[in-house]
Write a protein that holds these residues in place. Structure first.
Motif, PDB file in Angstrom:
ATOM      1  N   TRP A 126       0.787  -1.154   0.160  1.00 25.70           N
ATOM      2  CA  TRP A 126       0.082  -0.054  -0.051  1.00 25.70           C
ATOM      3  C   TRP A 126       0.607   1.259  -0.110  1.00 25.70           C
ATOM      4  O   TRP A 126       0.606   2.232  -0.816  1.00 25.70           O
ATOM      5  N   ASN A 127       2.093   1.120   0.700  1.00 23.15           N
ATOM      6  CA  ASN A 127       2.891   2.566   0.709  1.00 23.15           C
ATOM      7  C   ASN A 127       3.636   2.606  -0.633  1.00 23.15           C
ATOM      8  O   ASN A 127       3.661   3.872  -1.287  1.00 23.15           O
ATOM      9  N   PHE A 128       4.027   1.675  -1.353  1.00 23.08           N
ATOM     10  CA  PHE A 128       4.406   1.667  -2.696  1.00 23.08           C
ATOM     11  C   PHE A 128       3.473   2.208  -3.524  1.00 23.08           C
ATOM     12  O   PHE A 128       3.683   3.251  -4.462  1.00 23.08           O
ATOM     13  N   ALA A 129       2.257   1.688  -3.531  1.00 22.79           N
ATOM     14  CA  ALA A 129       1.094   2.153  -4.295  1.00 22.79           C
ATOM     15  C   ALA A 129       0.934   3.671  -4.247  1.00 22.79           C
ATOM     16  O   ALA A 129       0.666   4.477  -5.111  1.00 22.79           O
ATOM     17  N   ASN A 130       0.779   4.015  -2.893  1.00 23.28           N
ATOM     18  CA  ASN A 130       0.440   5.539  -2.649  1.00 23.28           C
ATOM     19  C   ASN A 130       1.710   6.497  -3.092  1.00 23.28           C
ATOM     20  O   ASN A 130       1.477   7.501  -3.483  1.00 23.28           O
ATOM     21  N   ASP A 131       2.976   6.013  -2.979  1.00 21.27           N
ATOM     22  CA  ASP A 131       4.227   6.826  -3.495  1.00 21.27           C
ATOM     23  C   ASP A 131       4.108   6.738  -5.124  1.00 21.27           C
ATOM     24  O   ASP A 131       4.269   7.899  -5.747  1.00 21.27           O
TER      25      ASP A 131
END
Length: 289
Positions: A126-131
């Motif tokens: 999810w962090n990678f997706a948001n970035d």
């Protein structure tokens, strides 16, 4: 994320100079609300977007719209036209494939991992997706390729063992069984890691993906379709005009909250709004070329 992906797909085919970013972004947010079955009126969307754009409290924006009905109607019509132009450019594909769906379903299939590892995988993905949604990776690669790259990088950084050629005694890694090639995975993971490296900051050029994402809209103009009423309607060949500015004065309270947008000089007009002069000489919002 959906609205940001709409904007990426729109500007992959259209000019950011000739199509106003505020108007297109507002239209993308409004369309994302409708696609997600969230009943959010256009007026509320415009109030929130205009508040962020002009850096004014929403209460002041409501007062501005109430006091300047003609201006609000003009802004509303431009956003509705931009929404239709947006739909034409993305080919009316308003429910695109999202990486989040793929990595969530794939992580569930890793039965050899414990609950803590699965939770960790989901959170970092999810962090990678948001970035990455802030970049063009979402239109450079397919949703599945990007989702599997999130999982692959997270597993390597967290020392989580995933099924591979050695563990399966097979000639394919876990992502190859889903139709993602090794070369494509390497390109996607390298581009993803470059977001957190110093290569981009130093200006060092890196190789781009050799294969284009088939989901990206074509960067060519479509011929406008004739309408039965003889009027010119928005389509993919039309441009979204710049956001209009208020011609009449607003209260001093409104202007006190106005701050220059990032990259703009601290210039303000008689209304208390920025003049749109940026450091590089271009308007703060896109204008006609």
């Amino acid at each position: 994320m959906l609205a940001a992906l709409y904007c990426h797909r729109f500007y992959a085919a259209k000019s950011m100079v000739r199509n106003d970013r505020f108007t297109v972004a507002s239209a993308a947010i409004f369309l994302a609300f409708k696609v997600s079955d969230i009943a959010w009126p256009l007026r509320h969307v415009l109030e929130a977007c205009y508040s962020s754009y002009k850096r004014l409290p929403e209460e002041d924006v409501k007062k501005v719209f109430m006091d300047h009905q003609e201006y609000y109607r003009s802004l509303k019509m431009k956003v509705l036209q931009a929404e239709r132009a947006l739909l034409y450019v993305i080919g009316f594909d308003f429910k695109p494939d999202m990486p989040t769906k793929h990595f969530l379903s794939k992580i569930k299939s890793f039965e050899h991992l414990d609950k803590e590892q699965l939770t960790h995988l989901r959170q970092i993905c999810w962090n990678f997706a948001n970035d990455s949604i802030k970049t063009t990776l979402w239109i450079q690669y397919s949703a599945k390729e990007l989702a599997f790259a999130f999982i692959q990088v997270t597993a390597k950084l967290s020392n989580i063992d995933l099924p591979n050629r050695k563990s399966n005694n097979d000639d394919q890694d876990w992502y190859e069984t889903e139709g993602v090639s090794i070369i494509r995975m390497q390109e996607c993971t390298n581009d993803l890691l470059d977001l957190y490296s110093d290569k981009k900051k130093s200006g060092e050029k890196r190789p781009r993906a050799k294969q284009a994402n088939a989901d990206a809209p074509p960067a060519k103009k479509q011929a406008p379709k004739p309408s039965e009423d003889g009027m010119q309607h928005p389509d993919s060949s039309m441009h979204v005009p710049a956001t209009p500015e208020l011609s009449s004065a607003i209260t001093a309270t409104d202007s006190e909250h106005c701050k220059p947008c990032p990259g703009q000089d601290d210039h303000h007009d008689a209304n208390g709004f920025g003049t749109g002069k940026s450091v590089d000489g271009f308007a703060g919002t896109a204008v006609h070329a």
